[in-house]
Design a protein around this motif. Sequence first.
Motif, mmCIF file in Angstrom:
data_model
loop_
_atom_site.group_PDB
_atom_site.id
_atom_site.type_symbol
_atom_site.label_atom_id
_atom_site.label_comp_id
_atom_site.label_asym_id
_atom_site.label_seq_id
_atom_site.Cartn_x
_atom_site.Cartn_y
_atom_site.Cartn_z
ATOM 1 N N ARG A 106 0.840 -1.192 0.000
ATOM 2 C CA ARG A 106 0.000 0.000 0.000
ATOM 3 C C ARG A 106 0.880 1.248 0.000
ATOM 4 N NH1 ARG A 106 -5.327 0.770 1.079
ATOM 5 N NH2 ARG A 106 -5.601 -1.296 2.014
ATOM 6 N N PRO A 107 0.680 2.172 -0.942
ATOM 7 C CA PRO A 107 1.490 3.401 -0.975
ATOM 8 C C PRO A 107 1.286 4.229 0.289
ATOM 9 C CG PRO A 107 0.305 3.084 -3.045
ATOM 10 C CD PRO A 107 -0.254 2.099 -2.076
ATOM 11 N N PRO A 108 2.224 5.125 0.582
ATOM 12 C CA PRO A 108 2.093 5.984 1.770
ATOM 13 C C PRO A 108 0.810 6.813 1.732
ATOM 14 C CG PRO A 108 4.312 6.098 0.884
ATOM 15 C CD PRO A 108 3.492 5.351 -0.124
ATOM 16 N N SER A 109 0.205 7.012 2.874
ATOM 17 C CA SER A 109 -0.999 7.832 2.987
ATOM 18 C C SER A 109 -0.623 9.307 3.023
ATOM 19 C CB SER A 109 -1.779 7.448 4.252
ATOM 20 O OG SER A 109 -2.060 6.067 4.277
ATOM 21 N N LEU A 110 -1.640 10.156 2.872
ATOM 22 C CA LEU A 110 -1.382 11.602 2.905
ATOM 23 C C LEU A 110 -2.619 12.350 3.376
ATOM 24 C CD1 LEU A 110 -2.995 12.707 0.153
ATOM 25 C CD2 LEU A 110 -0.953 11.827 -0.973
ATOM 26 N N TYR A 111 -2.431 13.640 3.599
ATOM 27 C CA TYR A 111 -3.533 14.535 3.957
ATOM 28 C C TYR A 111 -3.830 15.445 2.765
ATOM 29 C CZ TYR A 111 -2.626 13.177 8.797
ATOM 30 O OH TYR A 111 -2.451 12.462 9.957
ATOM 31 N N ALA A 112 -5.118 15.793 2.617
ATOM 32 C CA ALA A 112 -5.518 16.666 1.508
ATOM 33 C C ALA A 112 -6.549 17.669 1.994
ATOM 34 C CB ALA A 112 -6.089 15.838 0.355
ATOM 35 N N ASP A 113 -6.640 18.775 1.266
ATOM 36 C CA ASP A 113 -7.617 19.826 1.562
ATOM 37 C C ASP A 113 -8.970 19.394 0.997
ATOM 38 O OD1 ASP A 113 -9.235 22.210 1.461
ATOM 39 O OD2 ASP A 113 -7.388 23.374 1.696
ATOM 40 N N PRO A 114 -10.027 19.325 1.820
ATOM 41 C CA PRO A 114 -11.330 18.863 1.312
ATOM 42 C C PRO A 114 -12.013 19.867 0.398
ATOM 43 C CG PRO A 114 -11.557 19.600 3.578
ATOM 44 C CD PRO A 114 -10.081 19.646 3.255
ATOM 45 N N TYR A 115 -11.503 21.111 0.318
ATOM 46 C CA TYR A 115 -12.171 22.142 -0.461
ATOM 47 C C TYR A 115 -11.614 22.280 -1.877
ATOM 48 C CZ TYR A 115 -13.945 23.373 4.134
ATOM 49 O OH TYR A 115 -14.545 23.314 5.375
ATOM 50 N N ASP A 116 -10.353 21.952 -2.063
ATOM 51 C CA ASP A 116 -9.784 22.058 -3.411
ATOM 52 C C ASP A 116 -8.976 20.823 -3.805
ATOM 53 O OD1 ASP A 116 -7.481 22.307 -1.913
ATOM 54 O OD2 ASP A 116 -7.175 24.431 -2.380
ATOM 55 N N GLY A 117 -8.854 19.846 -2.901
ATOM 56 C CA GLY A 117 -8.133 18.614 -3.208
ATOM 57 C C GLY A 117 -6.627 18.743 -3.182
ATOM 58 N N ALA A 118 -6.088 19.867 -2.743
ATOM 59 C CA ALA A 118 -4.638 20.054 -2.707
ATOM 60 C C ALA A 118 -4.011 19.111 -1.688
ATOM 61 C CB ALA A 118 -4.302 21.500 -2.369
ATOM 62 N N VAL A 119 -2.956 18.451 -2.077
ATOM 63 C CA VAL A 119 -2.240 17.542 -1.178
ATOM 64 C C VAL A 119 -1.437 18.360 -0.180
ATOM 65 C CG1 VAL A 119 -0.431 15.798 -1.034
ATOM 66 C CG2 VAL A 119 -2.157 15.651 -2.832
ATOM 67 N N LEU A 120 -1.632 18.078 1.111
ATOM 68 C CA LEU A 120 -0.958 18.821 2.175
ATOM 69 C C LEU A 120 0.345 18.167 2.607
ATOM 70 C CD1 LEU A 120 -4.110 19.624 4.341
ATOM 71 C CD2 LEU A 120 -3.055 21.032 2.560
ATOM 72 N N GLY A 121 0.523 16.916 2.243
ATOM 73 C CA GLY A 121 1.764 16.235 2.605
ATOM 74 C C GLY A 121 1.500 14.821 3.076
ATOM 75 N N PRO A 122 2.538 13.981 3.085
ATOM 76 C CA PRO A 122 2.379 12.602 3.553
ATOM 77 C C PRO A 122 2.195 12.552 5.069
ATOM 78 C CG PRO A 122 4.677 13.065 3.088
ATOM 79 C CD PRO A 122 3.910 14.271 2.631
ATOM 80 N N VAL A 123 1.782 11.406 5.556
ATOM 81 C CA VAL A 123 1.556 11.212 6.986
ATOM 82 C C VAL A 123 2.890 10.911 7.658
ATOM 83 C CG1 VAL A 123 0.358 9.845 8.726
ATOM 84 C CG2 VAL A 123 -0.764 10.357 6.551
#
Length: 404
Positions: A106-123
């Motif tokens: 499984r690839p590394p997980s990450l966080y994203a902005d729910p309003y524009d889908g921008a990736v905030l960075g890996p966990v």
Amino acid sequence: MPMPIPAPRTVLFRLHWALGLTAGFVLALMGVTGALMSYEEAITAFANRDRTRVEAGDRVPLAPSALAARIDAQAGGRRTNILTLSDDPQASVFVRFARDPKTRERPPSLYADPYDGAVLGPVRLEAAFATVRDLHRWLLIPGGSKGWGRTITGACTLALIAFLATGLYLRWPKVHRWRIWLKPSLSRPGRPRWWSLHAVAGTWLTPIYLIIALTGLTWSYPSFKDGATWLLAGTPERAKPTRMAGSREVPPPPETASEPALDRAWAAFRAGEGHEAGLAILTLPGADTKAIRIRWLPRGVDAPSARNEARYDAATGALLATERAADMPLGRRIVENILEVHRGRFFGDLFALLFGLAALAMPGFAATGLTLYILRRRADARRRGTERTTGPVATGTKPRRALT
């Protein structure tokens, strides 16, 4: 001349320290790693506190299909599999990707902005805890769940049950008083002090260790898991969720060519079963998946054992079935949340803390047990030296009761 048959107490005593010199050190390692894993969520949330929050303002969250599409466009070929969504407008989205079809990793997980889908960075710390988990489960031995590591940890879990049984038998007193069972005699010098600490602490923690051992065996031995499932839930296989009477259900909006089934299912969930959800784990449908799965917790509840579930048709978004934790029998809830039982969270935060402290105490049992073994060996060596100097002990002398 035939060899004398040792007494049962002697046999159990030797078994106890033999297991302590072998399995005891593996259990100590499993205890430390298990305690770390008990608070994985809290530690990870603290390490990623700058990525778990976003600025909401007056923005409108993206629909799940659009959110997944924007994340996939930034993921370099990875495909979104699970979205963890919160009703907190300032919470980011936790994203997990589907396993690689070739390696099954499984690839590394990450966080994203729910309003524009921008990736905030890996966990952060995800890889570190994955290593801790592999160390806990199969000691990082090659082969993973199919290698020797799983066999060793399973055998050591059985050894933990043997520790509990033999330890209680060896310290069974002739006079039963609560002070004897539950209060350590730390004022006694030498071996008696270490024995009292070792034995009394083991007595206090026996119920916790028994739960940890029995639940841990479900990962080591599939036949044991099937038997425990049958005993608690009546079937070795998980029954499919069924629609509960009295649940609030709202039919999905009319199908349109522009609205994917995923979004229709999500809208139906928020208007129906999920109207009181504080956290929702949305599993996206795959090529061979017939249902959209949504597991959710009510607002203000963070206990995984209270997790509910709803399933929707992957083609139409229509509700297929729902299941609430409150309506499940206790045995079924235990089976569904065996990991939470294993680490104590099933019983509440206080018990989770007690389970974590008990896991951290395992190295202490290994240390005190090793100390008792060394002190006993030294005492035996001194006694043999005395016998060689002054002659054997007179016959008829009552042997001293061995300290465990």
